[in-house]
Design a protein around this motif. Structure first.
Motif, PDB file in Angstrom:
ATOM      1  N   TYR A  33      -5.601  62.481  45.587  1.00 32.74           N
ATOM      2  CA  TYR A  33      -7.388  61.710  45.341  1.00 32.74           C
ATOM      3  C   TYR A  33      -8.304  62.876  45.205  1.00 32.74           C
ATOM      4  O   TYR A  33      -8.437  63.630  45.917  1.00 32.74           O
ATOM      5  CB  TYR A  33      -8.245  60.409  45.748  1.00 32.74           C
ATOM      6  CG  TYR A  33      -6.594  59.524  46.240  1.00 32.74           C
ATOM      7  CD1 TYR A  33      -5.550  59.395  46.726  1.00 32.74           C
ATOM      8  CD2 TYR A  33      -7.490  58.274  45.249  1.00 32.74           C
ATOM      9  CE1 TYR A  33      -4.031  58.457  46.866  1.00 32.74           C
ATOM     10  CE2 TYR A  33      -5.749  57.343  46.223  1.00 32.74           C
ATOM     11  CZ  TYR A  33      -4.653  57.903  46.109  1.00 32.74           C
ATOM     12  OH  TYR A  33      -3.733  56.716  46.409  1.00 32.74           O
ATOM     13  N   TYR A  35     -12.321  62.265  45.603  1.00 30.85           N
ATOM     14  CA  TYR A  35     -13.668  61.488  46.221  1.00 30.85           C
ATOM     15  C   TYR A  35     -14.934  62.256  46.363  1.00 30.85           C
ATOM     16  O   TYR A  35     -14.764  63.500  46.374  1.00 30.85           O
ATOM     17  CB  TYR A  35     -13.445  61.004  47.087  1.00 30.85           C
ATOM     18  CG  TYR A  35     -12.782  60.133  47.302  1.00 30.85           C
ATOM     19  CD1 TYR A  35     -11.255  60.263  47.471  1.00 30.85           C
ATOM     20  CD2 TYR A  35     -13.192  58.794  47.326  1.00 30.85           C
ATOM     21  CE1 TYR A  35     -10.535  59.064  47.053  1.00 30.85           C
ATOM     22  CE2 TYR A  35     -12.532  57.428  47.267  1.00 30.85           C
ATOM     23  CZ  TYR A  35     -10.666  57.676  47.340  1.00 30.85           C
ATOM     24  OH  TYR A  35     -10.156  56.521  47.517  1.00 30.85           O
ATOM     25  N   LEU A  45     -14.385  57.312  44.857  1.00 33.64           N
ATOM     26  CA  LEU A  45     -13.514  57.755  43.809  1.00 33.64           C
ATOM     27  C   LEU A  45     -13.150  58.403  42.285  1.00 33.64           C
ATOM     28  O   LEU A  45     -14.562  57.758  41.553  1.00 33.64           O
ATOM     29  CB  LEU A  45     -12.391  57.366  43.700  1.00 33.64           C
ATOM     30  CG  LEU A  45     -11.192  57.000  43.114  1.00 33.64           C
ATOM     31  CD1 LEU A  45     -10.220  58.160  43.888  1.00 33.64           C
ATOM     32  CD2 LEU A  45     -10.263  55.953  42.808  1.00 33.64           C
ATOM     33  N   GLN A  48      -7.714  59.937  40.328  1.00 34.31           N
ATOM     34  CA  GLN A  48      -6.505  59.881  41.253  1.00 34.31           C
ATOM     35  C   GLN A  48      -5.260  60.351  40.894  1.00 34.31           C
ATOM     36  O   GLN A  48      -4.799  59.414  39.329  1.00 34.31           O
ATOM     37  CB  GLN A  48      -6.401  58.248  41.204  1.00 34.31           C
ATOM     38  CG  GLN A  48      -4.656  58.262  42.590  1.00 34.31           C
ATOM     39  CD  GLN A  48      -4.887  56.214  42.398  1.00 34.31           C
ATOM     40  OE1 GLN A  48      -5.889  55.953  41.814  1.00 34.31           O
ATOM     41  NE2 GLN A  48      -3.215  55.813  43.367  1.00 34.31           N
ATOM     42  N   VAL A  55      -3.300  58.681  37.237  1.00 31.08           N
ATOM     43  CA  VAL A  55      -3.419  56.866  37.454  1.00 31.08           C
ATOM     44  C   VAL A  55      -5.187  56.542  37.124  1.00 31.08           C
ATOM     45  O   VAL A  55      -5.193  55.451  35.898  1.00 31.08           O
ATOM     46  CB  VAL A  55      -3.504  56.812  38.695  1.00 31.08           C
ATOM     47  CG1 VAL A  55      -3.313  54.888  39.092  1.00 31.08           C
ATOM     48  CG2 VAL A  55      -1.675  57.258  39.422  1.00 31.08           C
ATOM     49  N   ASP A  56      -5.816  57.593  37.224  1.00 30.48           N
ATOM     50  CA  ASP A  56      -6.799  56.464  37.032  1.00 30.48           C
ATOM     51  C   ASP A  56      -8.497  57.979  37.033  1.00 30.48           C
ATOM     52  O   ASP A  56      -8.431  58.309  38.415  1.00 30.48           O
ATOM     53  CB  ASP A  56      -7.639  55.314  38.311  1.00 30.48           C
ATOM     54  CG  ASP A  56      -8.591  54.252  38.165  1.00 30.48           C
ATOM     55  OD1 ASP A  56      -8.503  53.606  38.447  1.00 30.48           O
ATOM     56  OD2 ASP A  56      -9.584  55.411  37.358  1.00 30.48           O
ATOM     57  N   SER A  98       1.685  55.981  45.182  1.00 30.45           N
ATOM     58  CA  SER A  98       1.107  55.558  45.385  1.00 30.45           C
ATOM     59  C   SER A  98       0.462  53.665  46.199  1.00 30.45           C
ATOM     60  O   SER A  98      -0.399  53.031  45.878  1.00 30.45           O
ATOM     61  CB  SER A  98       0.618  54.722  43.093  1.00 30.45           C
ATOM     62  OG  SER A  98       2.067  54.007  43.408  1.00 30.45           O
ATOM     63  N   LEU A 103      -4.232  57.116  53.740  1.00 33.18           N
ATOM     64  CA  LEU A 103      -5.333  58.670  52.499  1.00 33.18           C
ATOM     65  C   LEU A 103      -5.604  59.505  53.632  1.00 33.18           C
ATOM     66  O   LEU A 103      -6.170  58.974  54.628  1.00 33.18           O
ATOM     67  CB  LEU A 103      -6.102  58.437  51.854  1.00 33.18           C
ATOM     68  CG  LEU A 103      -5.802  58.385  50.368  1.00 33.18           C
ATOM     69  CD1 LEU A 103      -5.129  56.073  50.325  1.00 33.18           C
ATOM     70  CD2 LEU A 103      -7.060  57.702  49.761  1.00 33.18           C
TER      71      LEU A 103
END
Lengths: 114, 113
Positions: A33, A35, A45, A48, A55-56, A98, A103
């Motif tokens: 990730y 951030y 965020l 990811q 993923v996103d 995931s 984290l």
């Protein structure tokens, strides 16, 4: 166990210049990730990855920000051109999968845009 | 749209007393909650967590309480120590969201010797 490594720790640039941040996650962590933490706010965020797939990235300002994780390990976050409001700490985090709840964060890269 | 809120930017407590940090959330889909601690020039480090199926989780001096009906959680530190002085972030995630964390804005805890 080595932690999440990030570099550079500090970067000062002029607006409209470009900058790149590097992250090496914990060995074996498939999920990575990025951030953004602006002073006085919580981390937000940006993107990811699961292995080398995204993923996103819905919160990533794609007109100026890009990120890649080519071999499913290291990742690079780039900003071009930088704006004053990009001044923040950029935190990289990783997790085993995931579905992992916790984290692990790196120390962050502090960017100052003048 | 702040889904996770920490309304107290700062808190000062005497060493040995109890520290209570509060967090409110608006998204009823959140099912897992975490507290992270952050020292200056370091990344956030995981402290303690709680699943929505529980209302309390304890780990040494740290206890997290969850009140689902009020959408409120709190972190209790007892006894507080000067080394606990840090910024504390509340975070939450949604099952099926690939465990992305939504963070509050943090509370600076200062434990006075």
């Amino acid at each position: 166990e080595a932690g999440v490594a990030q570099s550079p720790r500090y970067k000062i640039i002029e607006k409209r210049q470009s900058v790149a941040f590097w992250c090496n996650p914990i060995s074996g962590h498939a999920t990575l990730y990025w951030y953004q933490q602006i002073l006085g706010q919580g981390p937000k965020l940006l993107i990811q990855f699961q292995n080398n797939g995204v993923v996103d990235d819905s919160q990533l300002p794609k007109d100026r920000f890009s990120a890649e994780r080519l071999k499913g390990v290291d990742s690079t976050l780039k900003i071009q051109p930088a704006k004053l409001e990009d001044s923040a700490v950029y935190l990289c985090a990783s997790s085993f999968g995931s579905g992992a709840n916790v984290l692990t964060f790196g120390a962050g890269s502090r960017l100052t845009v003048l | 749209d702040q889904q996770v809120k920490q309304n107290s930017p700062s808190l000062s407590v005497q060493e040995g007393r109890i520290s209570i940090l509060n967090c409110d959330y608006t998204n009823s889909m959140f099912d897992y909650f975490l507290w992270y601690k952050k020292y200056p020039a370091e990344g956030p480090t995981f402290l303690i967590s709680i699943s929505s199926i529980k209302d309390k989780n304890e780990d040494g001096r740290f206890t997290v309480f969850l009140n689902k009906s009020a959408k409120h959680l709190s972190l209790h530190i007892v006894p507080s120590q000067p080394g606990d002085s840090a910024v504390y972030f509340c975070a939450a995630s949604v099952l099926g969201s690939a465990r992305q964390l939504t963070f509050g804005s943090g509370t600076q805890l200062t434990v006075l010797p």
